[in-house]
Design an enzyme around this catalytic site. Structure first.
Site, PDB file in Angstrom:
ATOM      1  N   ASP A 142      13.328  -7.087   6.292  1.00 37.72           N
ATOM      2  CA  ASP A 142      14.757  -7.073   5.973  1.00 37.72           C
ATOM      3  C   ASP A 142      15.139  -8.120   4.927  1.00 37.72           C
ATOM      4  O   ASP A 142      15.949  -7.844   4.028  1.00 37.72           O
ATOM      5  CB  ASP A 142      15.615  -7.208   7.229  1.00 37.72           C
ATOM      6  CG  ASP A 142      15.270  -8.423   8.090  1.00 37.72           C
ATOM      7  OD1 ASP A 142      14.418  -9.249   7.693  1.00 37.72           O
ATOM      8  OD2 ASP A 142      15.860  -8.543   9.183  1.00 37.72           O
ATOM      9  N   MET A 188      12.335  -8.287  11.202  1.00 42.10           N
ATOM     10  CA  MET A 188      10.988  -8.841  11.105  1.00 42.10           C
ATOM     11  C   MET A 188      10.437  -9.274  12.470  1.00 42.10           C
ATOM     12  O   MET A 188      11.187  -9.469  13.421  1.00 42.10           O
ATOM     13  CB  MET A 188      10.981 -10.038  10.157  1.00 42.10           C
ATOM     14  CG  MET A 188      11.327  -9.702   8.717  1.00 42.10           C
ATOM     15  SD  MET A 188      11.368 -11.150   7.633  1.00 42.10           S
ATOM     16  CE  MET A 188       9.612 -11.543   7.511  1.00 42.10           C
ATOM     17  N   HIS A 189       9.117  -9.434  12.521  1.00 43.51           N
ATOM     18  CA  HIS A 189       8.395 -10.144  13.580  1.00 43.51           C
ATOM     19  C   HIS A 189       8.266  -9.401  14.907  1.00 43.51           C
ATOM     20  O   HIS A 189       7.450  -9.782  15.742  1.00 43.51           O
ATOM     21  CB  HIS A 189       9.023 -11.516  13.885  1.00 43.51           C
ATOM     22  CG  HIS A 189       9.374 -12.342  12.697  1.00 43.51           C
ATOM     23  ND1 HIS A 189       8.472 -12.613  11.684  1.00 43.51           N
ATOM     24  CD2 HIS A 189      10.536 -12.963  12.337  1.00 43.51           C
ATOM     25  CE1 HIS A 189       9.055 -13.372  10.775  1.00 43.51           C
ATOM     26  NE2 HIS A 189      10.302 -13.585  11.149  1.00 43.51           N
TER      27      HIS A 189
END
Length: 498
Positions: free
Chosen positions: A239, A81-82
């Site tokens: 995820d 992520m991110h």
């Protein structure tokens, strides 16, 4: 037999799973890629390394003896992520991707808080933390203006890989929820947030559901992977969302406990108005019109790995844990707080550090090991306690990761969480969740829940033991005092750290 593929794009490697209609993993392949730390706190990767690794892993699957690519119906993705991928007008990355574990953006987080105030939590449902995507965007704009001037659009890691394979630009809601740009409840990019930071709506990709069909493989990538150009490509998810799907966390009352390097407590939510006031993360799920609340322990399994590396480097984990089950709950009055690299939930404190409390001359190494296992679980229980205090019902916890490899630790979780804890027969985490999104998207099942009934298989179940539950209730109250009692001490120690 028909198959689908789940691609799990992790931080250190990509793992691809070939899964049949019974949920059996028929084959898997992995490729690693480097990470770059040019300065303290920086963490970057080359986006095209992800693409090359994914192609190579897929090629390994399709080249297996007796494999006919025509029977692979679909492919979907789980991703770290991110991470920020900035694309120029030609659709190419203009710099390395900045990852979720990059911590350079503290000042940008404060800028977000000053600019949005209370609107931050009401819109994005999450506090401004260094790991999220918007602070990274602001950092590049402020520190690399010539680079940012080239940026036309941003993507997250798995979305870039999928874009390269299909030529289509999309982002699913579960991953978009970790950007601080999404109206989580409204399931749309927030015009208010974009306007506040002078970002154009065109800077954001189109939003889709995780099971949405988003394209087919481009001919050149079908050839390079060995897959059929008719293979259906589905959006996939973050995820943690895919890990929840792959563990069957798809209905109220089910919660996930994942103990890897970090630790996660993730609870299913179907109420978009649920407000945890930013004390835990609140994200869109990979299941349509669903959400999840999540708390994080930064140094979960890492705490045990650190102890092993420091005091038992030449022993296996089995040797390290030998005798832990013979030590009574409470480790003989020894308490450990797993703040080796700071803490996330519920304190979000980068300065706090770990403590052993109550060390006695009678304690042996096995007491320290048990205290670490208990301390990690107490930290995770902070998230469980927050959820329950907000009215959340938690009747079953599915445990995965390193904490699910030890029967003693599974029983410890049941006793500290005071609920039934179950392990999985064949734990495949986010990769399986991605494969399930492909299976659902291909029409194998009418819902993800039906898919989970076939793909997700429970193993041993552990019920809480009354005496241990009472012991741990008392110890948990002591554990919760350690942070406040040591916070100022740790601040004073900061100038002396290595």
């Amino acid at each position: 037999m028909s198959y689908v593929i789940g691609v799990d794009l992790g931080t250190s490697a990509v793992k691809v799973l070939l899964v049949d209609k019974n949920g059996t993993v028929a084959a898997e392949a992995t490729r690693s890629y480097p990470m770059f730390h040019e300065q303290t706190g920086w963490s970057e990767q080359r986006a095209d390394d992800w693409v090359d690794g994914t192609i190579a892993a897929l090629r390994e699957l399709t080249e297996a003896e007796g494999m006919d690519a025509a029977v692979i119906e679909g492919i979907s993705f789980s991703g770290q992520m991110h991470g920020l991928v900035l694309l120029n007008g030609e659709g190419n990355p203009i710099r390395n991707a900045i990852l979720w574990n990059d911590t350079r953006t503290t000042e940008q987080c404060r800028e977000i808080e000053r600019t949005l105030g209370e609107k931050l939590l009401s819109i994005t449902r999450n506090p401004a933390l260094e790991g999220f995507t918007l602070p990274k965007i602001l950092w590049v704009r402020e520190n690399e203006p010539e680079v940012f001037a080239q940026a036309e659009l941003f993507l997250l890691p798995k979305d870039y890989v999928r874009y390269r394979l299909t030529g289509e630009l999309h982002m699913d809601y579960s991953d978009a929820a970790g950007t601080l740009l999404l109206d989580v409840a409204g399931k749309a990019w927030s015009g208010e947030v974009l306007d506040a930071f002078e970002l154009q709506a065109s800077f954001c990709p189109s939003l889709v559901e995780s099971h949405s069909l988003v394209g087919m493989l481009l001919p050149q990538y079908a050839e390079r992977t060995g897959l059929s150009a008719a293979t259906k490509v589905f959006a996939g998810g973050a995820d943690n969302a895919c890990g929840a799907i792959g563990s069957g966390i798809l209905s109220e009352g089910l919660t996930l406990c994942s103990i890897g390097t970090s630790g996660v407590i993730l609870a299913y939510e179907n109420d978009k108005s649920k407000d945890y006031a930013g004390k835990v993360h609140f994200f869109n799920h990979g299941q349509e019109n669903s959400f999840y609340a999540m708390g994080v322990t930064l140094a979960a399994g890492y705490s045990l790995s650190w102890f092993k590396k420091t005091f038992a480097a030449n022993e296996s984990f089995d040797e390290l844990l030998a005798g832990v089950g013979e030590v009574r709950p409470g480790a003989g009055g020894l308490l450990f707080t797993p703040y080796l690299v700071g803490e996330r939930t519920p304190y979000a404190d980068a300065a706090i550090r770990a403590s052993f409390i109550g060390v006695d001359g009678a304690h042996e190494r096995v007491h320290f090991v048990r205290a670490i296992m208990e301390g990690i679980t107490f930290s995770l229980n902070e998230s469980v306690d927050l959820l329950r205090s907000s009215g959340k019902q938690i009747h079953t916890i599915v445990s995965i990761g390193g904490g699910a490899q030890s029967p003693e630790w599974l029983q410890m979780q049941a006793d500290i969480f005071n609920t039934t804890v179950v392990a999985l027969e064949n734990e495949q985490g986010p990769g399986l969740g991605a494969a399930m999104l492909a299976a659902y998207g291909c029409g194998w099942f009418d819902s993800l829940s039906e898919c989970a009934e076939v793909f997700v298989k429970h193993a041993e179940s552990y019920a809480p033991q009354a005496d241990a539950v009472q012991t741990y209730k008392g110890l948990f109250r002591v554990y919760q005092q350690v942070y406040t009692q040591t916070r100022e001490l740790n601040q004073d120690l900061m100038p002396y750290r290595l």
